[in-house]
Write a protein that holds these residues in place. Structure first.
Motif, short mmCIF file in Angstrom:
data_model
loop_
_atom_site.label_atom_id
_atom_site.label_comp_id
_atom_site.label_asym_id
_atom_site.label_seq_id
_atom_site.Cartn_x
_atom_site.Cartn_y
_atom_site.Cartn_z
N ALA A 1 0.83 -1.20 0.00
CA ALA A 1 0.00 0.00 0.00
C ALA A 1 0.86 1.26 0.00
O ALA A 1 0.53 2.25 -0.65
N LEU A 2 1.97 1.22 0.73
CA LEU A 2 2.89 2.35 0.71
C LEU A 2 3.46 2.56 -0.69
O LEU A 2 3.60 3.70 -1.14
N PHE A 3 3.77 1.47 -1.37
CA PHE A 3 4.32 1.60 -2.73
C PHE A 3 3.28 2.20 -3.67
O PHE A 3 3.62 3.07 -4.50
N VAL A 4 2.03 1.77 -3.56
CA VAL A 4 0.98 2.34 -4.41
C VAL A 4 0.81 3.82 -4.13
O VAL A 4 0.62 4.62 -5.05
N ARG A 5 0.89 4.22 -2.86
CA ARG A 5 0.80 5.64 -2.52
C ARG A 5 1.98 6.39 -3.12
O ARG A 5 1.83 7.51 -3.63
N LEU A 6 3.16 5.79 -3.08
CA LEU A 6 4.37 6.43 -3.61
C LEU A 6 4.32 6.58 -5.13
O LEU A 6 5.05 7.40 -5.69
N LEU A 7 3.47 5.80 -5.79
CA LEU A 7 3.35 5.90 -7.24
C LEU A 7 2.92 7.29 -7.70
O LEU A 7 3.21 7.70 -8.82
N ALA A 8 2.22 8.02 -6.83
CA ALA A 8 1.83 9.39 -7.19
C ALA A 8 3.07 10.25 -7.35
O ALA A 8 3.93 10.26 -6.47
N PRO A 9 3.20 10.99 -8.44
CA PRO A 9 4.40 11.82 -8.62
C PRO A 9 4.64 12.78 -7.46
O PRO A 9 5.79 13.01 -7.07
N SER A 10 3.57 13.35 -6.91
CA SER A 10 3.75 14.29 -5.80
C SER A 10 4.31 13.61 -4.56
O SER A 10 5.10 14.21 -3.81
N GLU A 11 3.93 12.35 -4.33
CA GLU A 11 4.47 11.61 -3.19
C GLU A 11 5.96 11.30 -3.39
O GLU A 11 6.76 11.41 -2.47
N SER A 12 6.30 10.90 -4.61
CA SER A 12 7.72 10.65 -4.91
C SER A 12 8.53 11.93 -4.77
O SER A 12 9.66 11.91 -4.25
#
Length: 272
Positions: free
Chosen positions: A207-218
């Motif tokens: 789930a953390l990885f899916v959240r990180l997929l957002a460019p703003s999160e990265s």
């Protein structure tokens, strides 16, 4: 004639555009003005300013990049200039790569200039030490973050000849990747865990990885890598190896190149 000629022509045209100069001026005023607001009345610290600037950049950089790129191919296709360009001769790949590189330069140079000026003001006004050796890191990841959306916009522009579809696709890309990603991610996570809200505070690794997929999160995680800002703590404290900053960097690169590649595959066989 190569993609370099296409890119150079695009940059020259942009340098004569009043709209580009206005956007550049607004960015400088926004970033430098934010420094004045943070430091002058409050005698603030640099991390506080950088945290505020990161929040502003996360919202505005995609807008500027998408506006620069979403009509990059469509406008010339509709006006007939694209047929002329391909008869010079340019290959369709030259056009696609040149447009992406040209629009990336048009975004990157004013943005980097605005950030450097803002950084200089921050160094002068900040109360306490400024990790100025890391400032190029912030400028670099910010430019990459914006270029990510240039790639998305050029990819959308390559993929269709209909102005309405390009506009809807561009707006949809911004809403999904910048505005709604966190809410959609949370909603899906709650559904999968039968609305147990505890999972939002203690996410599994996937789930953390899916959240990180957002460019703003990265982007937030990359900024956190160099500076002590109150962002991306869920990734830093998770202990999950595949939500580290190299992964975030790779995700932004993928967001940049994959849309252009997908758009090109449609563009290379499209009827112009």
């Amino acid at each position: 004639m190569t993609w370099r000629d296409v890119a150079l022509r695009d940059v020259r045209a942009a340098s004569q555009s009043i709209g580009i100069w206005i956007v550049s001026g607004v960015q400088i005023l926004l970033f430098v003005g934010l420094a004045a607001v943070e430091f002058v009345p409050n005698d603030g610290a640099f991390p506080t300013y950088l945290d505020s600037l990161t929040g502003v950049v996360a919202v505005t950089a995609p807008l500027v990049a998408l506006l620069l790129g979403y009509k990059s191919i469509l406008a010339e296709r509709a006006g007939g200039q694209l047929r002329l360009a391909l008869s010079v001769p340019h290959s369709r790949r030259d056009v696609a790569v040149g447009k992406f590189v040209g629009r990336s330069v048009v975004f990157s140079v004013p943005t980097a200039l605005a950030l450097c000026l803002a950084g200089g003001v921050a160094i002068v006004l900040a109360d306490g030490g400024v990790p100025w050796l890391w400032l190029p890191w912030f400028v670099g990841v910010t430019v990459l973050y914006g270029v990510t959306f240039v790639g998305v916009a050029v990819g959308v522009s390559l993929s269709t000849a209909t102005g309405r579809r390009v506009t809807v696709g561009t707006i949809g890309a911004y809403l999904v990747t910048v505005v709604l990603w966190e809410d959609l991610h949370t909603a899906v996570l709650l559904i999968l865990h039968r609305f147990d809200t505890a999972v939002t505070n203690d996410m599994p690794g996937w789930a953390l990885f899916v959240r990180l997929l957002a460019p703003s999160e990265s982007f937030d995680l990359l900024v956190r890598t160099g500076f002590a800002v109150d962002r991306a703590g869920r990734y830093v404290d998770s202990g999950v190896a595949y939500v580290a900053w190299p992964v975030a960097l790779g995700l932004l690169v993928a967001w940049t190149l994959v849309p252009v590649a997908l758009g090109y595959f449609r563009f290379k066989t499209a009827d112009l």
